[in-house]
Write a protein that holds these residues in place. Structure first.
Motif, PDB file in Angstrom:
ATOM      1  N   LEU A 151       5.250 -15.210 -39.197  1.00  0.00           N
ATOM      2  CA  LEU A 151       6.325 -16.156 -39.165  1.00  0.00           C
ATOM      3  C   LEU A 151       5.825 -17.621 -38.750  1.00  0.00           C
ATOM      4  O   LEU A 151       6.474 -18.684 -38.780  1.00  0.00           O
ATOM      5  N   ASN A 152       4.293 -17.643 -38.755  1.00  0.00           N
ATOM      6  CA  ASN A 152       3.572 -18.959 -38.357  1.00  0.00           C
ATOM      7  C   ASN A 152       4.315 -19.400 -37.031  1.00  0.00           C
ATOM      8  O   ASN A 152       4.243 -20.884 -36.763  1.00  0.00           O
ATOM      9  N   LEU A 153       4.415 -18.684 -35.959  1.00  0.00           N
ATOM     10  CA  LEU A 153       4.840 -19.075 -34.641  1.00  0.00           C
ATOM     11  C   LEU A 153       3.638 -18.771 -33.657  1.00  0.00           C
ATOM     12  O   LEU A 153       2.882 -17.898 -33.463  1.00  0.00           O
ATOM     13  N   SER A 154       3.503 -19.784 -32.835  1.00  0.00           N
ATOM     14  CA  SER A 154       2.439 -19.875 -32.027  1.00  0.00           C
ATOM     15  C   SER A 154       2.919 -19.205 -30.679  1.00  0.00           C
ATOM     16  O   SER A 154       3.933 -18.997 -30.139  1.00  0.00           O
ATOM     17  N   LEU A 155       1.907 -18.340 -30.176  1.00  0.00           N
ATOM     18  CA  LEU A 155       2.245 -17.472 -29.011  1.00  0.00           C
ATOM     19  C   LEU A 155       1.634 -17.724 -27.632  1.00  0.00           C
ATOM     20  O   LEU A 155       0.264 -18.154 -27.825  1.00  0.00           O
ATOM     21  N   ALA A 156       2.329 -18.081 -26.797  1.00  0.00           N
ATOM     22  CA  ALA A 156       1.551 -18.148 -25.370  1.00  0.00           C
ATOM     23  C   ALA A 156       0.778 -16.910 -24.814  1.00  0.00           C
ATOM     24  O   ALA A 156       1.056 -15.839 -25.386  1.00  0.00           O
ATOM     25  N   PRO A 157      -0.008 -17.218 -23.753  1.00  0.00           N
ATOM     26  CA  PRO A 157      -0.742 -16.152 -23.294  1.00  0.00           C
ATOM     27  C   PRO A 157       0.248 -15.093 -22.752  1.00  0.00           C
ATOM     28  O   PRO A 157       1.292 -15.628 -22.111  1.00  0.00           O
ATOM     29  N   ILE A 158       0.144 -13.862 -22.894  1.00  0.00           N
ATOM     30  CA  ILE A 158       1.088 -13.092 -22.181  1.00  0.00           C
ATOM     31  C   ILE A 158       1.393 -12.949 -20.876  1.00  0.00           C
ATOM     32  O   ILE A 158       0.004 -13.105 -19.827  1.00  0.00           O
ATOM     33  N   VAL A 159       2.678 -13.187 -20.212  1.00  0.00           N
ATOM     34  CA  VAL A 159       2.500 -13.275 -18.859  1.00  0.00           C
ATOM     35  C   VAL A 159       3.124 -12.140 -18.196  1.00  0.00           C
ATOM     36  O   VAL A 159       4.018 -11.243 -18.834  1.00  0.00           O
ATOM     37  N   LEU A 160       2.477 -11.651 -17.224  1.00  0.00           N
ATOM     38  CA  LEU A 160       2.684 -10.200 -16.550  1.00  0.00           C
ATOM     39  C   LEU A 160       3.278 -10.495 -15.182  1.00  0.00           C
ATOM     40  O   LEU A 160       2.673 -11.229 -14.524  1.00  0.00           O
ATOM     41  N   ALA A 161       4.620 -10.107 -15.075  1.00  0.00           N
ATOM     42  CA  ALA A 161       5.370 -10.557 -13.963  1.00  0.00           C
ATOM     43  C   ALA A 161       5.434  -9.406 -13.103  1.00  0.00           C
ATOM     44  O   ALA A 161       6.070  -8.182 -13.586  1.00  0.00           O
ATOM     45  N   GLU A 162       5.403  -9.408 -11.562  1.00  0.00           N
ATOM     46  CA  GLU A 162       5.381  -8.392 -10.733  1.00  0.00           C
ATOM     47  C   GLU A 162       6.994  -8.588 -10.121  1.00  0.00           C
ATOM     48  O   GLU A 162       7.264  -9.593  -9.891  1.00  0.00           O
ATOM     49  N   ASN A 163       7.495  -7.500  -9.856  1.00  0.00           N
ATOM     50  CA  ASN A 163       8.815  -7.415  -9.143  1.00  0.00           C
ATOM     51  C   ASN A 163       9.689  -8.395  -9.985  1.00  0.00           C
ATOM     52  O   ASN A 163      10.322  -9.472  -9.335  1.00  0.00           O
ATOM     53  N   ALA A 164       9.929  -8.069 -11.126  1.00  0.00           N
ATOM     54  CA  ALA A 164      10.776  -9.084 -11.991  1.00  0.00           C
ATOM     55  C   ALA A 164      11.855  -8.704 -12.496  1.00  0.00           C
ATOM     56  O   ALA A 164      11.956  -7.434 -12.770  1.00  0.00           O
ATOM     57  N   ARG A 165      13.058  -9.557 -12.544  1.00  0.00           N
ATOM     58  CA  ARG A 165      14.319  -9.128 -13.265  1.00  0.00           C
ATOM     59  C   ARG A 165      14.363 -10.169 -14.598  1.00  0.00           C
ATOM     60  O   ARG A 165      13.485 -10.815 -14.888  1.00  0.00           O
ATOM     61  N   VAL A 166      15.300  -9.742 -15.392  1.00  0.00           N
ATOM     62  CA  VAL A 166      15.429 -10.049 -16.809  1.00  0.00           C
ATOM     63  C   VAL A 166      15.137 -11.475 -16.596  1.00  0.00           C
ATOM     64  O   VAL A 166      14.586 -12.274 -17.445  1.00  0.00           O
ATOM     65  N   ALA A 178       8.143 -23.244 -23.773  1.00  0.00           N
ATOM     66  CA  ALA A 178       8.067 -22.365 -24.916  1.00  0.00           C
ATOM     67  C   ALA A 178       9.607 -22.704 -25.319  1.00  0.00           C
ATOM     68  O   ALA A 178      10.590 -22.809 -24.658  1.00  0.00           O
ATOM     69  N   LYS A 179       9.509 -22.599 -26.526  1.00  0.00           N
ATOM     70  CA  LYS A 179      10.988 -22.497 -27.359  1.00  0.00           C
ATOM     71  C   LYS A 179      11.609 -21.448 -27.026  1.00  0.00           C
ATOM     72  O   LYS A 179      13.017 -21.577 -27.067  1.00  0.00           O
ATOM     73  N   LEU A 180      11.105 -19.988 -26.971  1.00  0.00           N
ATOM     74  CA  LEU A 180      11.707 -18.664 -27.097  1.00  0.00           C
ATOM     75  C   LEU A 180      11.118 -18.039 -26.206  1.00  0.00           C
ATOM     76  O   LEU A 180       9.744 -17.899 -26.111  1.00  0.00           O
ATOM     77  N   SER A 181      11.754 -17.175 -25.269  1.00  0.00           N
ATOM     78  CA  SER A 181      11.026 -16.053 -24.687  1.00  0.00           C
ATOM     79  C   SER A 181      11.590 -14.687 -25.142  1.00  0.00           C
ATOM     80  O   SER A 181      12.753 -14.601 -25.384  1.00  0.00           O
ATOM     81  N   ILE A 182      10.632 -13.831 -24.686  1.00  0.00           N
ATOM     82  CA  ILE A 182      10.932 -12.121 -25.005  1.00  0.00           C
ATOM     83  C   ILE A 182      10.267 -11.686 -23.702  1.00  0.00           C
ATOM     84  O   ILE A 182       9.325 -11.785 -23.506  1.00  0.00           O
ATOM     85  N   ILE A 183      11.348 -11.080 -23.170  1.00  0.00           N
ATOM     86  CA  ILE A 183      10.909 -10.220 -21.888  1.00  0.00           C
ATOM     87  C   ILE A 183      11.041  -8.891 -22.070  1.00  0.00           C
ATOM     88  O   ILE A 183      12.061  -8.301 -22.571  1.00  0.00           O
ATOM     89  N   LEU A 184       9.952  -8.297 -21.982  1.00  0.00           N
ATOM     90  CA  LEU A 184       9.910  -6.630 -22.133  1.00  0.00           C
ATOM     91  C   LEU A 184       9.787  -6.049 -20.555  1.00  0.00           C
ATOM     92  O   LEU A 184       8.967  -6.371 -19.842  1.00  0.00           O
ATOM     93  N   ILE A 185      10.810  -5.109 -20.416  1.00  0.00           N
ATOM     94  CA  ILE A 185      11.151  -5.035 -18.953  1.00  0.00           C
ATOM     95  C   ILE A 185      11.635  -3.497 -18.918  1.00  0.00           C
ATOM     96  O   ILE A 185      12.310  -2.985 -19.748  1.00  0.00           O
ATOM     97  N   GLY A 186      10.993  -2.807 -17.966  1.00  0.00           N
ATOM     98  CA  GLY A 186      11.456  -1.486 -17.482  1.00  0.00           C
ATOM     99  C   GLY A 186      12.973  -1.306 -17.473  1.00  0.00           C
ATOM    100  O   GLY A 186      13.364  -2.006 -16.453  1.00  0.00           O
ATOM    101  N   GLU A 187      13.616  -0.361 -17.995  1.00  0.00           N
ATOM    102  CA  GLU A 187      14.823  -0.128 -17.817  1.00  0.00           C
ATOM    103  C   GLU A 187      15.486   0.682 -16.751  1.00  0.00           C
ATOM    104  O   GLU A 187      14.453   1.590 -16.401  1.00  0.00           O
ATOM    105  N   ARG A 188      16.458   0.626 -16.240  1.00  0.00           N
ATOM    106  CA  ARG A 188      16.854   1.622 -15.155  1.00  0.00           C
ATOM    107  C   ARG A 188      16.911   3.111 -15.532  1.00  0.00           C
ATOM    108  O   ARG A 188      17.430   3.222 -16.353  1.00  0.00           O
ATOM    109  N   PRO A 189      16.094   3.888 -14.876  1.00  0.00           N
ATOM    110  CA  PRO A 189      15.865   5.202 -15.154  1.00  0.00           C
ATOM    111  C   PRO A 189      17.084   6.017 -15.096  1.00  0.00           C
ATOM    112  O   PRO A 189      17.871   5.792 -14.079  1.00  0.00           O
ATOM    113  N   GLY A 190      17.350   7.054 -15.915  1.00  0.00           N
ATOM    114  CA  GLY A 190      18.236   7.957 -15.702  1.00  0.00           C
ATOM    115  C   GLY A 190      17.568   9.583 -15.815  1.00  0.00           C
ATOM    116  O   GLY A 190      16.570   9.527 -15.713  1.00  0.00           O
ATOM    117  N   LEU A 191      18.435  10.287 -15.690  1.00  0.00           N
ATOM    118  CA  LEU A 191      17.966  11.943 -15.506  1.00  0.00           C
ATOM    119  C   LEU A 191      17.659  12.324 -16.754  1.00  0.00           C
ATOM    120  O   LEU A 191      17.189  13.216 -16.843  1.00  0.00           O
TER     121      LEU A 191
END
Length: 259
Positions: A151-166, A178-191
């Motif tokens: 898509l010819n979009l520039s990507l910033a360095p990947i940010v690794l965030a500790e103890n982070a919420r969305v 940045a014009k747009l953010s994508i956060i990949l985050i561990g979801e609340r686990p279930g059984l």
């Protein structure tokens, strides 16, 4: 006695239970032993509960993740929220949404001097399941990297965030410009799943952005949404947001107007 009143054969009941269990990872058709559950079922519950607790309380291996990203040709920046430890993070969600002052300064220092802002920043956050990040984040980033480049979009360095919420992606995107953010985050686990990754996409991330301006892709894991499908869905959101300048609940109507 009518047909409806006829007793169901035991073998038919067992067959239906097996069919139901094959259709879902939920805890169904567990059976019983006397007035209680079978020992095997009880032990499975304890194991799943232990896995869920481990997912919540374990920290993200930022160093290992950084090395894997480096092998993909991607730089990484480590940041932290105002939640100084895991216990505080669990008890104080508000602190997990705020970026520490040193982290803000670090991100601002890597903004392009030319004034041309990054198009996209990907934030990887431990959230409530470090297991989800460990298993799913790297392959998803690899898939996204290829699609964003197309898509010819520039990507910033990947940010690794500790103890982070969305919402931590908001001050991260703001500090980087940045014009747009994508956060990949561990979801609340279930059984039934302790390794589910979520992706939240926000256009013009800024501190105080309401959740109604985010779009979410959920249940990214083996047995849920595949990496390839998730990458396609996230890329479609990114493309629509870049075209409309809108994210969140209003995105669908805005994208429809564009045809």
């Amino acid at each position: 006695m009518t047909d409806r009143d006829q007793p169901v054969p035991v073998e038919d009941t067992e067959r239906r239970s097996l069919d139901l269990r094959s259709m879902t990872a939920a805890r169904v058709s567990l059976g019983r032993f006397g007035a209680g559950q079978p020992t095997k079922v009880q032990l499975a519950f304890l194991m799943d509960h232990a896995r869920a607790r481990e997912a919540v309380w374990s920290g993200m291996d930022r160093h290992g993740l950084s090395q894997r990203l480096k092998s993909m040709g991607l730089g990484a920046i480590e940041v932290a929220s105002l939640a100084e430890d895991r216990g505080t993070y669990v008890r104080r969600p508000d602190l997990g949404r705020q970026l520490s002052r040193p982290s803000v300064d670090l991100l601002r220092s890597v903004r392009p001097e030319s004034g041309d802002n990054f198009d996209v920043v990907i934030v990887v956050a431990d959230g409530l399941s470090s297991n989800a990040v460990e298993i799913n984040a790297t392959p998803l980033i690899e898939a996204l990297q290829t699609r964003l480049k197309e898509l010819n979009l520039s990507l910033a360095p990947i940010v690794l965030a500790e103890n982070a919420r969305v919402a931590l992606a908001d001050p991260v995107g703001e500090a980087l410009g940045a014009k747009l953010s994508i956060i990949l985050i561990g979801e609340r686990p279930g059984l039934s799943a302790a390794d589910s990754l979520g992706a939240y996409v926000t256009y013009e991330p800024r501190s105080g952005t309401p959740d109604s301006r985010r779009n979410c892709i959920s249940n990214i894991r083996d047995g849920g949404m595949s990496i390839a499908s998730a990458a396609d869905a996230i890329t479609a959101l990114v493309k629509a947001m870049m075209q409309t300048g809108i994210s969140g609940v209003a995105l669908r109507d805005a994208a429809a107007l564009l045809g």
